[in-house]
Design a protein around this motif. Structure first.
Motif, PDB file in Angstrom:
ATOM      1  N   GLY A 159      -7.082   0.505   2.671  1.00  0.00           N
ATOM      2  CA  GLY A 159      -7.335   1.740   3.400  1.00  0.00           C
ATOM      3  C   GLY A 159      -6.944   1.624   4.855  1.00  0.00           C
ATOM      4  O   GLY A 159      -6.582   0.542   5.337  1.00  0.00           O
ATOM      5  N   PRO A 160      -6.951   2.747   5.573  1.00  0.00           N
ATOM      6  CA  PRO A 160      -7.378   4.069   5.109  1.00  0.00           C
ATOM      7  C   PRO A 160      -6.278   4.785   4.323  1.00  0.00           C
ATOM      8  O   PRO A 160      -5.124   4.381   4.359  1.00  0.00           O
ATOM      9  CB  PRO A 160      -7.678   4.806   6.419  1.00  0.00           C
ATOM     10  CG  PRO A 160      -6.732   4.184   7.404  1.00  0.00           C
ATOM     11  CD  PRO A 160      -6.630   2.729   7.018  1.00  0.00           C
ATOM     12  N   LEU A 161      -6.680   5.859   3.643  1.00  0.00           N
ATOM     13  CA  LEU A 161      -5.754   6.667   2.851  1.00  0.00           C
ATOM     14  C   LEU A 161      -5.580   8.018   3.519  1.00  0.00           C
ATOM     15  O   LEU A 161      -6.549   8.676   3.858  1.00  0.00           O
ATOM     16  CB  LEU A 161      -6.295   6.857   1.431  1.00  0.00           C
ATOM     17  CG  LEU A 161      -5.527   7.827   0.523  1.00  0.00           C
ATOM     18  CD1 LEU A 161      -4.154   7.260   0.189  1.00  0.00           C
ATOM     19  CD2 LEU A 161      -6.319   8.103  -0.748  1.00  0.00           C
ATOM     20  N   ASP A 162      -4.331   8.428   3.686  1.00  0.00           N
ATOM     21  CA  ASP A 162      -4.039   9.738   4.270  1.00  0.00           C
ATOM     22  C   ASP A 162      -2.925  10.379   3.450  1.00  0.00           C
ATOM     23  O   ASP A 162      -1.754  10.300   3.808  1.00  0.00           O
ATOM     24  CB  ASP A 162      -3.641   9.598   5.741  1.00  0.00           C
ATOM     25  CG  ASP A 162      -3.376  10.950   6.404  1.00  0.00           C
ATOM     26  OD1 ASP A 162      -3.847  11.968   5.862  1.00  0.00           O
ATOM     27  OD2 ASP A 162      -2.700  10.983   7.456  1.00  0.00           O
ATOM     28  N   HIS A 163      -3.293  10.980   2.328  1.00  0.00           N
ATOM     29  CA  HIS A 163      -2.313  11.625   1.463  1.00  0.00           C
ATOM     30  C   HIS A 163      -2.983  12.816   0.794  1.00  0.00           C
ATOM     31  O   HIS A 163      -4.017  12.658   0.123  1.00  0.00           O
ATOM     32  CB  HIS A 163      -1.801  10.644   0.406  1.00  0.00           C
ATOM     33  CG  HIS A 163      -0.540  11.091  -0.273  1.00  0.00           C
ATOM     34  ND1 HIS A 163      -0.486  12.216  -1.078  1.00  0.00           N
ATOM     35  CD2 HIS A 163       0.721  10.577  -0.265  1.00  0.00           C
ATOM     36  CE1 HIS A 163       0.736  12.363  -1.535  1.00  0.00           C
ATOM     37  NE2 HIS A 163       1.492  11.388  -1.058  1.00  0.00           N
ATOM     38  N   PRO A 164      -2.435  14.002   0.931  1.00  0.00           N
ATOM     39  CA  PRO A 164      -3.112  15.205   0.424  1.00  0.00           C
ATOM     40  C   PRO A 164      -3.250  15.256  -1.089  1.00  0.00           C
ATOM     41  O   PRO A 164      -4.118  15.964  -1.607  1.00  0.00           O
ATOM     42  CB  PRO A 164      -2.219  16.344   0.937  1.00  0.00           C
ATOM     43  CG  PRO A 164      -0.869  15.718   1.143  1.00  0.00           C
ATOM     44  CD  PRO A 164      -1.152  14.322   1.599  1.00  0.00           C
TER      45      PRO A 164
ATOM     46  N   HIS B  81      -5.401  13.648  -7.274  1.00  0.00           N
ATOM     47  CA  HIS B  81      -6.510  14.594  -7.363  1.00  0.00           C
ATOM     48  C   HIS B  81      -6.460  15.405  -8.652  1.00  0.00           C
ATOM     49  O   HIS B  81      -7.493  15.669  -9.264  1.00  0.00           O
ATOM     50  CB  HIS B  81      -6.454  15.584  -6.176  1.00  0.00           C
ATOM     51  CG  HIS B  81      -7.013  15.036  -4.909  1.00  0.00           C
ATOM     52  ND1 HIS B  81      -8.336  14.690  -4.755  1.00  0.00           N
ATOM     53  CD2 HIS B  81      -6.425  14.793  -3.709  1.00  0.00           C
ATOM     54  CE1 HIS B  81      -8.546  14.248  -3.525  1.00  0.00           C
ATOM     55  NE2 HIS B  81      -7.411  14.291  -2.875  1.00  0.00           N
TER      56      HIS B  81
ATOM     57  N   SER C  42       0.829  -1.205   0.000  1.00  0.00           N
ATOM     58  CA  SER C  42       0.000   0.000   0.000  1.00  0.00           C
ATOM     59  C   SER C  42       0.860   1.251   0.000  1.00  0.00           C
ATOM     60  O   SER C  42       0.586   2.221  -0.723  1.00  0.00           O
ATOM     61  CB  SER C  42      -0.936  -0.007   1.217  1.00  0.00           C
ATOM     62  OG  SER C  42      -1.918  -1.008   1.094  1.00  0.00           O
ATOM     63  N   CYS C  43       1.914   1.251   0.798  1.00  0.00           N
ATOM     64  CA  CYS C  43       2.790   2.420   0.906  1.00  0.00           C
ATOM     65  C   CYS C  43       3.507   2.703  -0.407  1.00  0.00           C
ATOM     66  O   CYS C  43       3.517   3.843  -0.896  1.00  0.00           O
ATOM     67  CB  CYS C  43       3.791   2.207   2.039  1.00  0.00           C
ATOM     68  SG  CYS C  43       4.898   3.600   2.326  1.00  0.00           S
TER      69      CYS C  43
ATOM     70  N   SER D  25       0.115  -2.752   4.651  1.00  0.00           N
ATOM     71  CA  SER D  25      -0.817  -2.364   5.703  1.00  0.00           C
ATOM     72  C   SER D  25      -1.257  -3.571   6.530  1.00  0.00           C
ATOM     73  O   SER D  25      -1.525  -3.442   7.726  1.00  0.00           O
ATOM     74  CB  SER D  25      -2.033  -1.659   5.106  1.00  0.00           C
ATOM     75  OG  SER D  25      -2.722  -2.520   4.226  1.00  0.00           O
TER      76      SER D  25
ATOM     77  N   HIS E 234      -6.743  10.859  -4.293  1.00  0.00           N
ATOM     78  CA  HIS E 234      -8.170  10.599  -4.113  1.00  0.00           C
ATOM     79  C   HIS E 234      -8.364   9.090  -4.041  1.00  0.00           C
ATOM     80  O   HIS E 234      -7.807   8.344  -4.847  1.00  0.00           O
ATOM     81  CB  HIS E 234      -8.965  11.168  -5.295  1.00  0.00           C
ATOM     82  CG  HIS E 234     -10.370  10.657  -5.383  1.00  0.00           C
ATOM     83  ND1 HIS E 234     -11.391  11.148  -4.592  1.00  0.00           N
ATOM     84  CD2 HIS E 234     -10.927   9.683  -6.157  1.00  0.00           C
ATOM     85  CE1 HIS E 234     -12.505  10.520  -4.884  1.00  0.00           C
ATOM     86  NE2 HIS E 234     -12.255   9.622  -5.828  1.00  0.00           N
TER      87      HIS E 234
END
Length: 295
Positions: free
Chosen positions: A147-152, A269, A128-129, A194, A155
Motif C-alpha cells: 500500500g497505499p492503493l490509489d485506483h478507482p 470493485h 505493486s504497479c 513500491s 478494492h
C-alpha cells in the motif's frame, strides 16, 4: 460484435499472432483471420497492423482492448455466479510481491490447499504497479501489493503490516555513512516496485545521489549483492532478519513515513466474489490474526 469476436480479438492482441491465437482457442487460423476481418469491417477501422512477425494493435485496437477484456470478464463472472454453489472450486488466478511470496504465502497456501482441494490456483509475482494493472485489466483475480492503493477500479484490504529497513553491507555503520560512499548504487526490483520508490524518496531527502539502479527479479540475488557490498536496498525487516542474524548484512531503521507499509489484497470493485475468492481472503485474514497473536 459478439463475445466470441471479442475473445478472439483479445487473444490475437495478447499473443501478437493469428496462428498462436488459433492454437490457444483450439481453432484454425483461417477462422481467427475471418473473425478479425469481420470485426474490422463492422467497426469500420483496422484493429491490427499486419507484418512479417505477426500483428500489432493499431491505435483503434489499443483503445478497444481494455473494453474487450472487461466484457470477457463480465461474461465469465456471469457464468461463475450462476454455477458457484457448494464448496469452493474452480480457478483462482492470483499475483503477489516477491517478498510476500517469500515470507507470508507459504502457510496461507498450505492451509488453503488442505481446506479447499477443489480450487485450482495459479500464482505469479510482480511489482505493486504491474500487479495492480493486471487486476484492473482482469488478467488476475486478485493480488497482494504494498500500500497505499490509489485506483478507482480496485478494492484493497490490509492483510499484513510490514516494517521496512535499509539493508547494507556489514561495513556500513549507519545511514549517515551512505553519503560518504562514492557512486552509491541501489539494488532493487524493476520499475513499479513500491519499495524502490520509497528508497528513492528516502535517499533524495538525505541529499544522496545514486548511480543507475541495479535491477534484479530475485530476492535472494538482491540480498546476496547487498551483502557483497555492491549496493543497498529497502526491504521488510522480516524478509532480511535471517540474513542479518547470520551477519551477512546490516539493517538500519528509517523514519515512520518510509518505514511502515501495509500489504493489501486487491481485487476489482465490480468483479464477482466467488466462493473460492471469499475463502482465500478468509484464510489470509486468519493467518494475519495468528501472526498478531504470536507477536
Amino acid at each position: 460484435m459478439d463475445v466470441t469476436d471479442l475473445r478472439v480479438f483479445e487473444a490475437v492482441a495478447r499473443l501478437g499472432s493469428m496462428n498462436q491465437a488459433a492454437a490457444e482457442l483450439h481453432t484454425v487460423q483461417s477462422n481467427v483471420t475471418a473473425r478479425i476481418r469481420a470485426l474490422e469491417r463492422e467497426l469500420g477501422v483496422p484493429l491490427f497492423s499486419r507484418h512479417v512477425r505477426g500483428v500489432s494493435l493499431t491505435p483503434a485496437g489499443q483503445r478497444m482492448l481494455p473494453y474487450a477484456g472487461r466484457i470477457a470478464r463480465l461474461v465469465a463472472d456471469a457464468r461463475l455466479a450462476a454455477t458457484d454453489e457448494g464448496a469452493p472450486g474452480g480457478d483462482l488466478v492470483l499475483g503477489t510481491l516477491e517478498t510476500t511470496a517469500a515470507l507470508r504465502l507459504s502457510p496461507i497456501l498450505t492451509s488453503f490447499a488442505r481446506m479447499y482441494p477443489q480450487v485450482r490456483m495459479s500464482l505469479t509475482t510482480g511489482t505493486s504497479c504491474s500487479l495492480a494493472t493486471d487486476v484492473a485489466d482482469c488478467k488476475l483475480d486478485g493480488a497482494f501489493i504494498a500500500g497505499p492503493l490509489d485506483h478507482p477500479d480496485l478494492h484493497g484490504e490490509a492483510i499484513f503490516h510490514e516494517e521496512l529497513v535499509v539493508v547494507t553491507a556489514r561495513t556500513v555503520s549507519s545511514l549517515g555513512a551512505l553519503a560518504a560512499i562514492p557512486s552509491l548504487k541501489t539494488i532493487v526490483f524493476r520499475q513499479g516496485c513500491s519499495y524502490r520508490q520509497r528508497l528513492d524518496a528516502l535517499l533524495a531527502e538525505m541529499g544522496i545521489l545514486v548511480a543507475t539502479p541495479l535491477e534484479f527479479g530475485s530476492l535472494d540475488a538482491i540480498i546476496a549483492c547487498v551483502g557483497a557490498g555492491i549496493g543497498i536496498t529497502l526491504l521488510p525487516r522480516s524478509v532480511v532478519a535471517g540474513a542479518a542474524r547470520q551477519a551477512l548484512v546490516a539493517l538500519h531503521e528509517v523514519a515512520p513515513e518510509h518505514r511502515d507499509v501495509e500489504t493489501l489484497f486487491i481485487r476489482r470493485h465490480d468483479a464477482y466474489v466467488s466462493n473460492a475468492m471469499r475463502a482465500f481472503v478468509e484464510v489470509s485474514r486468519g493467518e494475519f490474526q495468528s501472526l498478531k497473536a504470536a507477536a
